[in-house]
Design an enzyme around this catalytic site. Structure first.
Site, PDB file in Angstrom:
ATOM      1  N   HIS A   1      -3.846 110.469 -58.447  1.00 30.51           N
ATOM      2  CA  HIS A   1      -3.396 111.078 -57.197  1.00 30.51           C
ATOM      3  C   HIS A   1      -4.452 111.998 -56.588  1.00 30.51           C
ATOM      4  O   HIS A   1      -4.426 112.274 -55.389  1.00 30.51           O
ATOM      5  CB  HIS A   1      -2.060 111.814 -57.389  1.00 30.51           C
ATOM      6  CG  HIS A   1      -2.146 113.142 -58.055  1.00 30.51           C
ATOM      7  ND1 HIS A   1      -1.880 113.336 -59.397  1.00 30.51           N
ATOM      8  CD2 HIS A   1      -2.453 114.372 -57.569  1.00 30.51           C
ATOM      9  CE1 HIS A   1      -2.008 114.614 -59.695  1.00 30.51           C
ATOM     10  NE2 HIS A   1      -2.356 115.261 -58.604  1.00 30.51           N
TER      11      HIS A   1
ATOM     12  N   ASP B   1      -1.279 107.629 -63.621  1.00 28.36           N
ATOM     13  CA  ASP B   1      -1.916 108.739 -62.913  1.00 28.36           C
ATOM     14  C   ASP B   1      -3.276 109.092 -63.517  1.00 28.36           C
ATOM     15  O   ASP B   1      -3.606 110.254 -63.709  1.00 28.36           O
ATOM     16  CB  ASP B   1      -1.014 109.985 -62.888  1.00 28.36           C
ATOM     17  CG  ASP B   1      -1.445 110.968 -61.797  1.00 28.36           C
ATOM     18  OD1 ASP B   1      -2.176 110.563 -60.884  1.00 28.36           O
ATOM     19  OD2 ASP B   1      -1.054 112.156 -61.878  1.00 28.36           O
TER      20      ASP B   1
ATOM     21  N   SER C   1      -5.035 119.595 -61.197  1.00 29.95           N
ATOM     22  CA  SER C   1      -4.801 118.193 -61.512  1.00 29.95           C
ATOM     23  C   SER C   1      -6.098 117.473 -61.868  1.00 29.95           C
ATOM     24  O   SER C   1      -7.083 117.550 -61.135  1.00 29.95           O
ATOM     25  CB  SER C   1      -4.156 117.480 -60.322  1.00 29.95           C
ATOM     26  OG  SER C   1      -2.846 117.940 -60.115  1.00 29.95           O
TER      27      SER C   1
END
Length: 309
Positions: free
Chosen positions: A39, A72, A154
């Site tokens: 992402h 992911d 992230s």
């Protein structure tokens, strides 16, 4: 340990046609490949650009080698050879992680690169679904930590007290008005176990596309009982259980309800998918299920699906 970790932790500035963002990543092999979240690099999917900033301030352009939305996980590679020789972070074993052990998260929360936060592992095998609003959500069999993880973390590493990477920071749970009416950190961050992340990354490097374990049946998302029910009727001419597929070979039938997967109870489709994708194609997994209201067990040999769903 924190200083050494930051040397191999990078900040990713991603710009696309319609959106941009900032995330983290880290050097995970001798070739200098960078591991991050899918992402994080998603805005660059259609002609976007990725700029990698190293801990010494040097910036380099990069491109996506491959991305797996369901896991992911993504791999990024610098566009051109460089005289820099960043050291890959040592990798730990996420299967041996224990609840309560100390951890450190490195990354760029709110674009503040070079940030370290600390905490403990507060749970393992936590089923987490991210990106529910998108057509391709991620299903994580996650490590849960109370180390503060914020937007920008992230893709960064979650390390144990030996400086080994045990997870890839991926998601957070922020407080809302429904949570006692007081916004703020609730101490819930989630990381993809490193054993899974590295396997996915190596698959992306080798094939350019992800490979997922699959069982070959359709879940009944309207089922409200305990476990995961296989569809009872054929929706849109698609069989509830794929003929000749892994589930069919294991003896599963339409209407059966899976209660346990690989020794772990499952309560819903998202939890089952996260547990399923923590295994590799070809593995044998023991199942407990109900058929005609009788509890039974079987072993399924997992099949594979190439490419994102």
């Amino acid at each position: 340990m924190a200083a050494e970790a930051l040397k191999s932790t990078v900040t990713l500035y991603v710009k696309g046609r319609d959106s941009d963002g900032v995330g983290s990543g880290f050097i995970f092999d001798k070739r200098g490949d960078i591991l991050t979240n899918a992402h994080v690099v998603a805005p660059a999917a259609n002609g976007g650009k990725i700029e990698v900033k190293f801990s010494d301030g040097v910036r380099r352009q990069a491109k996506v080698v491959g991305a797996a939305k369901g896991y992911d996980i993504a791999v990024v590679k610098l566009d051109h050879a460089t005289t820099m020789a960043p050291t890959a972070l040592p990798l730990g074993n996420s299967d041996t992680v224990l609840v309560g052990e100390p951890v450190v998260a490195a990354g760029a929360p709110f674009s503040l690169d070079g940030t370290i936060t600390s905490g403990i592992i507060s749970a393992t095998h936590r089923p987490v679904t991210t990106g529910e609003s998108s057509s391709s959500p991620s299903f994580l069999d996650a490590l849960q930590t109370d180390a503060p993880i914020n937007p920008g973390n992230s893709g960064g590493p979650l390390l144990n007290d030996s400086g080994e990477v045990i997870g890839v920071n991926s998601a957070l749970r922020a407080a809302t008005e429904k949570d006692a009416g007081q916004p703020g950190s609730v101490g819930l961050g989630f990381a993809i176990p490193i054993d899974q992340a590295v396997w996915v990354a190596k698959t992306l490097i080798e094939h350019g596309k992800p490979v997922y374990a699959q069982m070959g049946f359709l879940c009944n998302t309207a089922f409200r009982g305990q476990g995961v029910q296989i569809m009872q009727k054929r929706p849109h001419r698609e069989p509830p259980v794929t003929p000749g597929g892994p589930a069919a070979k294991a003896g599963l039938k339409p209407g059966d309800v899976i209660l346990n997967f690989g020794g772990r109870p499952v309560t819903g489709p998202s939890e089952l998918k996260g547990a399923l994708w923590s295994h590799h194609p070809g593995e044998k997994v023991r199942l407990k299920f109900t058929h005609d209201d009788r509890i039974r067990t079987t072993t399924v040999v997992l099949g594979e699906h190439r490419g994102d769903f």
